[in-house]
Structures are given as structure tokens and as C-alpha cells.
Design an enzyme around this catalytic site. Sequence first.
Site, PDB file in Angstrom:
ATOM      1  N   ALA A 251      23.218 -52.166 -11.236  1.00 43.34           N
ATOM      2  CA  ALA A 251      22.902 -52.788 -12.373  1.00 43.34           C
ATOM      3  C   ALA A 251      23.113 -54.339 -11.976  1.00 43.34           C
ATOM      4  O   ALA A 251      24.029 -55.071 -12.414  1.00 43.34           O
ATOM      5  CB  ALA A 251      24.009 -52.524 -13.432  1.00 43.34           C
TER       6      ALA A 251
ATOM      7  N   ALA B 220      22.568 -39.374  -2.891  1.00 47.83           N
ATOM      8  CA  ALA B 220      24.118 -39.360  -3.756  1.00 47.83           C
ATOM      9  C   ALA B 220      24.099 -40.331  -4.705  1.00 47.83           C
ATOM     10  O   ALA B 220      22.994 -40.587  -5.487  1.00 47.83           O
ATOM     11  CB  ALA B 220      25.157 -39.144  -2.707  1.00 47.83           C
ATOM     12  N   TYR B 221      25.229 -40.999  -4.581  1.00 51.10           N
ATOM     13  CA  TYR B 221      25.533 -42.257  -5.619  1.00 51.10           C
ATOM     14  C   TYR B 221      24.095 -43.150  -5.645  1.00 51.10           C
ATOM     15  O   TYR B 221      23.627 -43.643  -6.412  1.00 51.10           O
ATOM     16  CB  TYR B 221      26.511 -42.973  -5.251  1.00 51.10           C
ATOM     17  CG  TYR B 221      27.018 -43.971  -6.464  1.00 51.10           C
ATOM     18  CD1 TYR B 221      26.533 -43.971  -7.653  1.00 51.10           C
ATOM     19  CD2 TYR B 221      28.178 -44.551  -6.302  1.00 51.10           C
ATOM     20  CE1 TYR B 221      27.097 -44.999  -8.499  1.00 51.10           C
ATOM     21  CE2 TYR B 221      28.706 -45.445  -6.918  1.00 51.10           C
ATOM     22  CZ  TYR B 221      28.229 -45.837  -8.122  1.00 51.10           C
ATOM     23  OH  TYR B 221      28.833 -46.697  -9.103  1.00 51.10           O
TER      24      TYR B 221
ATOM     25  N   LEU C 126      21.216 -42.635  -4.871  1.00 48.51           N
ATOM     26  CA  LEU C 126      19.859 -42.004  -5.774  1.00 48.51           C
ATOM     27  C   LEU C 126      19.942 -42.405  -7.241  1.00 48.51           C
ATOM     28  O   LEU C 126      19.239 -42.807  -8.097  1.00 48.51           O
ATOM     29  CB  LEU C 126      19.581 -40.694  -5.467  1.00 48.51           C
ATOM     30  CG  LEU C 126      18.288 -40.135  -6.046  1.00 48.51           C
ATOM     31  CD1 LEU C 126      17.112 -40.399  -5.817  1.00 48.51           C
ATOM     32  CD2 LEU C 126      18.289 -38.653  -5.938  1.00 48.51           C
TER      33      LEU C 126
ATOM     34  N   ASP D 169      29.023 -30.707  -2.434  1.00 48.69           N
ATOM     35  CA  ASP D 169      28.919 -31.662  -1.669  1.00 48.69           C
ATOM     36  C   ASP D 169      30.303 -32.375  -1.294  1.00 48.69           C
ATOM     37  O   ASP D 169      30.653 -32.875  -0.188  1.00 48.69           O
ATOM     38  CB  ASP D 169      28.028 -32.963  -2.251  1.00 48.69           C
ATOM     39  CG  ASP D 169      26.560 -32.086  -1.871  1.00 48.69           C
ATOM     40  OD1 ASP D 169      26.243 -31.162  -1.043  1.00 48.69           O
ATOM     41  OD2 ASP D 169      25.235 -32.737  -2.544  1.00 48.69           O
TER      42      ASP D 169
ATOM     43  N   GLU E 271      28.624 -42.601   1.605  1.00 42.25           N
ATOM     44  CA  GLU E 271      28.492 -44.138   1.217  1.00 42.25           C
ATOM     45  C   GLU E 271      30.062 -44.952   0.880  1.00 42.25           C
ATOM     46  O   GLU E 271      30.932 -44.240   0.950  1.00 42.25           O
ATOM     47  CB  GLU E 271      27.832 -44.347  -0.198  1.00 42.25           C
ATOM     48  CG  GLU E 271      28.512 -44.242  -1.381  1.00 42.25           C
ATOM     49  CD  GLU E 271      28.712 -42.830  -1.866  1.00 42.25           C
ATOM     50  OE1 GLU E 271      29.749 -42.399  -2.325  1.00 42.25           O
ATOM     51  OE2 GLU E 271      27.655 -42.093  -1.813  1.00 42.25           O
TER      52      GLU E 271
ATOM     53  N   ARG F 190      35.102 -33.770   2.347  1.00 41.84           N
ATOM     54  CA  ARG F 190      36.149 -33.650   2.553  1.00 41.84           C
ATOM     55  C   ARG F 190      36.496 -32.773   4.098  1.00 41.84           C
ATOM     56  O   ARG F 190      37.320 -33.004   4.895  1.00 41.84           O
ATOM     57  CB  ARG F 190      37.272 -33.059   1.408  1.00 41.84           C
ATOM     58  CG  ARG F 190      37.455 -33.939   0.396  1.00 41.84           C
ATOM     59  CD  ARG F 190      38.319 -33.260  -0.542  1.00 41.84           C
ATOM     60  NE  ARG F 190      37.847 -32.081  -1.116  1.00 41.84           N
ATOM     61  CZ  ARG F 190      37.032 -32.097  -2.267  1.00 41.84           C
ATOM     62  NH1 ARG F 190      36.688 -33.369  -2.874  1.00 41.84           N
ATOM     63  NH2 ARG F 190      36.571 -31.041  -2.807  1.00 41.84           N
TER      64      ARG F 190
END
Length: 288
Positions: A212, A189-190, A192, A74, A148, A79
Site C-alpha cells: 500500500a 506468498a505475501y 503475490l 507452507d 521473504e 520451519r
Amino acid sequence: MSTIAVFGSRRQNQYISQIEAFLGNVRAKGIDLVMHGKLYDHLAEIAPCAIIGVERRSSADAVCADLAVSLGGDGTFLRTAQWVGPLGVPIVGVNTGHLGYLAALSIDRLPELPDLIANDGFVVEHRTVLSVDSPQLPPSVGRYALNEVALSKEESASMIYASVCLDGEPLADYKADGLLVATSTGSTAYNLSVGGPIVQPTVPVWVLSPVAAHSLSMRPMVVDSRATISIVPTGRSPHVRLAVDGRSVIIDTGTEIRLSKAPFELAVLQLRDHTFADTLRRKLHWAE
């Protein structure tokens, strides 16, 4: 189809037979090939015969192609999108990585790709892209994100503070270890991994997900992709890290970051029988 562009990571030694077969099949159909310089130089070392007749291109070169092929995971796909996405070139991902959410094919099926194209084996999905505007954003980071935009701490242990406005109206003051604004494509991605929602990738929305959060009331939220999001990092630290699809830069606290819908959508090729539900079952092992 007259020209195919190829972008790939340089860790391709174990897949050289599939790549050689693919390039040979493309040439046999009379289709021109252009290749990004990093992969071209790597193949020139390990399989020089494979790139006979292939034209080398750099990241700065405008690519005139009917299709781009991304060889890798991914990250490689992102890129590739940075290289050709703003030019309107559709991309098909061939997975040589791990999860490969963005890929349509496994590497074993790469030699079939020319025939799949000729037999109308793909459909085009249009993906919404984030446009990023900030006075401290260098050209090397780029201004478009398919997955993102992430705001995080520099190297200190203290939290970040971020004042967020939605279409010019104050939304929230986040206190967290970080803040993501993800596209629907980037929801797996991040986003999730920090507890954000999974969104069908063709749905035109942004997802705001704190990392967090230091307040139980700060929850991920979904907004219309037509919305403009303004983020101003504040707090004790003089700097924060801003990442655009993983390409990061350190910016000063107090620097505004404006996010909006890019003036183009990314065209992603998927197999005609592909479904998002099937991808989730396979990649997240929901069928087990």
C-alpha cells in the site's frame, strides 16, 4: 539413503493412517528415522506404535540426514527449512494445508514416498535464500528467509518510512504500510497478495514490493540476488516490526537491516514430472 528426518505440524490426527504407513515403509527399507520433538510428542500421545524406533530431535539439534520430510502447509515447510536447510539437507514437502505451493506430494501419497525415492522419482531444485543481518535480530527469529523479509508498522495506524540502498547506492525512500523483500520462491506468498510479480522459483532474484505505497510511482521491482540491500526504517513511530519468514520482532526505528544472498541454497525435491506452470494452473485455478 540411510536416514530420513521428519518435521510436521501437530494437527495430524486425521492423517494418522498415512503417517503410520509411511513410517512403516521407511523402517521396512532399513532406513533410520529422526523426528522433530513437537511432532514426536504429539504422535506419542495419539499413536505411540508409529514412533517405535524413531529418534527424537529438538530444534537446536544438528540433524544428520539424507532427506527431510515436511508434513503440513507452507508454514511448516518454512520451519523445516529453518531446522535443516543450512545443513544442506534436501526437503520434500507433503501438503496437509491449503495451497501448499512448496509441497511436492499430497498427504494421500505420503506412503509412496520411500518407493518414489528408491525409483528416482524426484528431481532437486536449488532455491536462493535471503540472509538477514541486523543488530536487533534475536536468534529465535533466525537469520535466513526462504520466502521473504517484511517490514511493517508496529501497532499504529501511521505509515512506515524506509530508506533503501542497493549495493551501497541510494535507491528509494519508501512511504508505505510495509515493505517486502521476497525471494523468487516467496514470490507466490505475501508478495503475490500485495501485487508483486510471480517469479519462477529457480530464478536467482529478489523482489522489492511496497505494501500500500503512498505514491503511485513506487512499484515492485526485481533485482539480482547478488545485490546487497540495506533498509533503514525512519519516521514518526519509534518502532517497526521486522518479520523473517513470519517470525517477527519489534526493532527500533533507525536500525539498519542488511539483506544479502545466503551462503547456501535450499535443496527442494519435486516430482520428476512436475512443472512450475502446472503448479500455477492448479493452485491459482488458471485452468478453470
